[in-house]
Motif scaffolding. Sequence first.
Motif, PDB file in Angstrom:
ATOM      1  N   THR A 159      32.949  69.755  80.845  1.00 38.67           N
ATOM      2  CA  THR A 159      32.051  69.097  79.887  1.00 38.67           C
ATOM      3  C   THR A 159      31.640  70.038  78.755  1.00 38.67           C
ATOM      4  O   THR A 159      31.289  69.590  77.667  1.00 38.67           O
ATOM      5  CB  THR A 159      30.804  68.554  80.595  1.00 38.67           C
ATOM      6  N   LEU A 160      31.654  71.346  79.005  1.00 38.16           N
ATOM      7  CA  LEU A 160      31.266  72.302  77.951  1.00 38.16           C
ATOM      8  C   LEU A 160      32.424  72.573  76.985  1.00 38.16           C
ATOM      9  O   LEU A 160      32.236  73.157  75.921  1.00 38.16           O
ATOM     10  CB  LEU A 160      30.801  73.615  78.601  1.00 38.16           C
ATOM     11  N   GLU A 161      33.625  72.120  77.362  1.00 42.26           N
ATOM     12  CA  GLU A 161      34.833  72.461  76.596  1.00 42.26           C
ATOM     13  C   GLU A 161      34.743  72.076  75.111  1.00 42.26           C
ATOM     14  O   GLU A 161      35.086  72.884  74.245  1.00 42.26           O
ATOM     15  CB  GLU A 161      36.058  71.834  77.287  1.00 42.26           C
ATOM     16  N   PRO A 162      34.256  70.855  74.768  1.00 44.60           N
ATOM     17  CA  PRO A 162      34.208  70.527  73.333  1.00 44.60           C
ATOM     18  C   PRO A 162      33.324  71.491  72.535  1.00 44.60           C
ATOM     19  O   PRO A 162      33.644  71.831  71.388  1.00 44.60           O
ATOM     20  CB  PRO A 162      33.617  69.111  73.306  1.00 44.60           C
ATOM     21  N   LEU A 163      32.237  71.949  73.148  1.00 47.59           N
ATOM     22  CA  LEU A 163      31.334  72.870  72.434  1.00 47.59           C
ATOM     23  C   LEU A 163      32.026  74.210  72.185  1.00 47.59           C
ATOM     24  O   LEU A 163      32.004  74.745  71.070  1.00 47.59           O
ATOM     25  CB  LEU A 163      30.047  73.055  73.256  1.00 47.59           C
ATOM     26  N   ILE A 164      32.680  74.725  73.215  1.00 51.65           N
ATOM     27  CA  ILE A 164      33.371  76.009  73.056  1.00 51.65           C
ATOM     28  C   ILE A 164      34.530  75.856  72.066  1.00 51.65           C
ATOM     29  O   ILE A 164      34.779  76.735  71.235  1.00 51.65           O
ATOM     30  CB  ILE A 164      33.837  76.535  74.430  1.00 51.65           C
ATOM     31  N   SER A 214       8.841  78.801  76.514  1.00 55.22           N
ATOM     32  CA  SER A 214       9.694  77.805  77.168  1.00 55.22           C
ATOM     33  C   SER A 214      11.046  77.776  76.490  1.00 55.22           C
ATOM     34  O   SER A 214      11.142  77.852  75.260  1.00 55.22           O
ATOM     35  CB  SER A 214       9.068  76.419  77.061  1.00 55.22           C
ATOM     36  N   LEU A 215      12.062  77.582  77.299  1.00 56.93           N
ATOM     37  CA  LEU A 215      13.417  77.414  76.772  1.00 56.93           C
ATOM     38  C   LEU A 215      13.473  76.226  75.807  1.00 56.93           C
ATOM     39  O   LEU A 215      14.263  76.202  74.859  1.00 56.93           O
ATOM     40  CB  LEU A 215      14.353  77.187  77.973  1.00 56.93           C
ATOM     41  N   GLY A 216      12.610  75.251  76.023  1.00 55.57           N
ATOM     42  CA  GLY A 216      12.595  74.054  75.179  1.00 55.57           C
ATOM     43  C   GLY A 216      12.172  74.302  73.743  1.00 55.57           C
ATOM     44  O   GLY A 216      12.302  73.425  72.890  1.00 55.57           O
TER      45      GLY A 216
HETATM   46  P1  NAI Z   1      19.078  73.416  81.158  1.00 54.66           P
HETATM   47  O1  NAI Z   1      18.798  74.229  79.955  1.00 54.66           O
HETATM   48  O2  NAI Z   1      19.585  72.058  80.927  1.00 54.66           O
HETATM   49  O3  NAI Z   1      17.742  73.314  82.059  1.00 54.66           O
HETATM   50  C1  NAI Z   1      17.143  74.445  82.675  1.00 54.66           C
HETATM   51  C2  NAI Z   1      15.682  74.114  83.033  1.00 54.66           C
HETATM   52  O4  NAI Z   1      14.897  74.096  81.831  1.00 54.66           O
HETATM   53  C3  NAI Z   1      15.516  72.743  83.677  1.00 54.66           C
HETATM   54  O5  NAI Z   1      14.487  72.817  84.652  1.00 54.66           O
HETATM   55  C4  NAI Z   1      15.072  71.863  82.535  1.00 54.66           C
HETATM   56  O6  NAI Z   1      14.284  70.774  82.916  1.00 54.66           O
HETATM   57  C5  NAI Z   1      14.282  72.843  81.646  1.00 54.66           C
HETATM   58  N1  NAI Z   1      14.425  72.469  80.233  1.00 54.66           N
HETATM   59  C6  NAI Z   1      15.518  72.674  79.455  1.00 54.66           C
HETATM   60  N2  NAI Z   1      15.315  72.187  78.234  1.00 54.66           N
HETATM   61  C7  NAI Z   1      14.081  71.660  78.216  1.00 54.66           C
HETATM   62  C8  NAI Z   1      13.312  70.986  77.222  1.00 54.66           C
HETATM   63  N3  NAI Z   1      13.783  70.754  75.989  1.00 54.66           N
HETATM   64  N4  NAI Z   1      12.074  70.548  77.555  1.00 54.66           N
HETATM   65  C9  NAI Z   1      11.577  70.769  78.789  1.00 54.66           C
HETATM   66  N5  NAI Z   1      12.254  71.411  79.779  1.00 54.66           N
HETATM   67  C10 NAI Z   1      13.502  71.839  79.494  1.00 54.66           C
HETATM   68  O7  NAI Z   1      20.117  74.250  82.033  1.00 54.66           O
HETATM   69  P2  NAI Z   1      20.902  73.855  83.384  1.00 54.66           P
HETATM   70  O8  NAI Z   1      20.022  73.043  84.260  1.00 54.66           O
HETATM   71  O9  NAI Z   1      21.476  75.114  83.870  1.00 54.66           O
HETATM   72  O10 NAI Z   1      22.137  72.966  82.911  1.00 54.66           O
HETATM   73  C11 NAI Z   1      22.141  71.551  82.886  1.00 54.66           C
HETATM   74  C12 NAI Z   1      23.406  71.077  82.189  1.00 54.66           C
HETATM   75  O11 NAI Z   1      23.379  71.485  80.805  1.00 54.66           O
HETATM   76  C13 NAI Z   1      24.695  71.665  82.772  1.00 54.66           C
HETATM   77  O12 NAI Z   1      25.662  70.654  82.724  1.00 54.66           O
HETATM   78  C14 NAI Z   1      25.047  72.785  81.818  1.00 54.66           C
HETATM   79  O13 NAI Z   1      26.419  73.094  81.759  1.00 54.66           O
HETATM   80  C15 NAI Z   1      24.590  72.189  80.497  1.00 54.66           C
HETATM   81  N6  NAI Z   1      24.284  73.171  79.452  1.00 54.66           N
HETATM   82  C16 NAI Z   1      24.673  72.845  78.186  1.00 54.66           C
HETATM   83  C17 NAI Z   1      24.348  73.642  77.130  1.00 54.66           C
HETATM   84  C18 NAI Z   1      24.715  73.202  75.763  1.00 54.66           C
HETATM   85  O14 NAI Z   1      25.095  72.064  75.552  1.00 54.66           O
HETATM   86  N7  NAI Z   1      24.601  74.034  74.771  1.00 54.66           N
HETATM   87  C19 NAI Z   1      23.608  74.891  77.315  1.00 54.66           C
HETATM   88  C20 NAI Z   1      23.189  75.122  78.684  1.00 54.66           C
HETATM   89  C21 NAI Z   1      23.539  74.289  79.712  1.00 54.66           C
END
Ligand code: NAI
Length: 361
Positions: free
Chosen positions: A97-102, A263-265
């Motif tokens: 699922t991450l492939e399109p982003l990379i 927060s990461l958010g």
């Molecule tokens: P995640 O960043 O989605 O979540 C990690 C934790 O932080 C979770 O508890 C989540 O609820 C919390 N969180 C993240 N963003 C938030 C926000 N905006 N507001 C409130 N809480 C927030 O990382 P996780 O759980 O390792 O991955 C979930 C999916 O996301 C996987 O499929 C992973 O591959 C993908 N992913 C995609 C990314 C991208 O598209 N750039 C980056 C990181 C992960």
Amino acid sequence: MRRLLQTAAARAPRIAFYPGDGIGVDVTDATLRLLEHAQSQHNFALETTVFDWNSSSYADANGGRCAPDDMIEILRPFDAIFLGAVGWPAARPDHETLEPLIRMRQAYSQFACVRPARTYDGVPTPLASGAPVDMVVVRENSEGEYVHVGGRVARGTPDEVAVQTAVHTRRGVERVLRYGIEAARERRGKLTLVTKSNAQRYGMAMWEDVLADLDCSGIEVDVQHVDACCMNFVRRPESFDVVVASNLFGDILTDLSGAVTGSLGLNPSANLDPTRANPSLFEPVHGSAPDIAGKGVANPVGAFLSAATMLEWLAPSGVPPAAGGAIRRAVEESLAARESTADAGGTLGTSEVTEAVMRRI
Ligand code: NAI
Ligand code: MG
């Protein structure tokens, strides 16, 4: 008058929105609302196109592919791309699922992934010292540990072997280090290079050699191993200004820089092709957060700040320079007033935060 006419004649920047999966959809919807409001307040126009590519319904209908094969050609004419997040582990493995982003980051030479992290008034942090933090991690984004070089043989047997190779090129390392040096010159004049040259004697040692060959006049340079750097992000994050790291190390460090500043958010990200030959990609640092997807509680601020950076990047295409700054200021004011989601210490939902920020623009 002539300038006004020219502005009126210029075409609106074209933005591709790729909400993706989980809260990627929630925060992209919020960002579209915010940008519509910003356009009316600051008198500019964006031409927006939303693509419904994702890892569940789209992939189910398209033979398991999460985005079209010709995605790179489809998106190339756009001035910028805005991504929510991709990944839905219940439907498909993350490496698919991450492939399109990379693919976008590599095909468009978005070699500088710029990820600022700072503390805000009104947002509690896990740090005891409470010292203000304002750092930016520049993550190498086009090669390193994320190239698809390697393989697996004898799959599923006790004799299985997996090889995953990191590729660091002098050209790739040099261009991202130059970007970091310039960023340090424009900020507080401090650059930290993160490696692991004690254990990875080829690739990581080359990073250090390349830095030693570059002109770092006027800035203070520091080199840390990634394990020590993780400790220092927690122990004294206020000591960092610009941090440059490889693709994998930068990925890991920016979840940590997000967490220690609140927060990461809250954290934005820009995947830049600084040459502007290709579209750049703007996205929050966080992923699709399946645990809170669709609940209306995702923090949209990381996405809003990514959109602010995108507007600033689009200044040469006629977006008024004040528009991005207005979003930043509105975010700061609403965080200070505790108009935030639970992860950032507040009690509001995604749409209430969106309205609170919009009111302040
Ligand atoms: P995640 O960043 O989605 O979540 C990690 C934790 O932080 C979770 O508890 C989540 O609820 C919390 N969180 C993240 N963003 C938030 C926000 N905006 N507001 C409130 N809480 C927030 O990382 P996780 O759980 O390792 O991955 C979930 C999916 O996301 C996987 O499929 C992973 O591959 C993908 N992913 C995609 C990314 C991208 O598209 N750039 C980056 C990181 C992960
Ligand atoms: Mg990450």
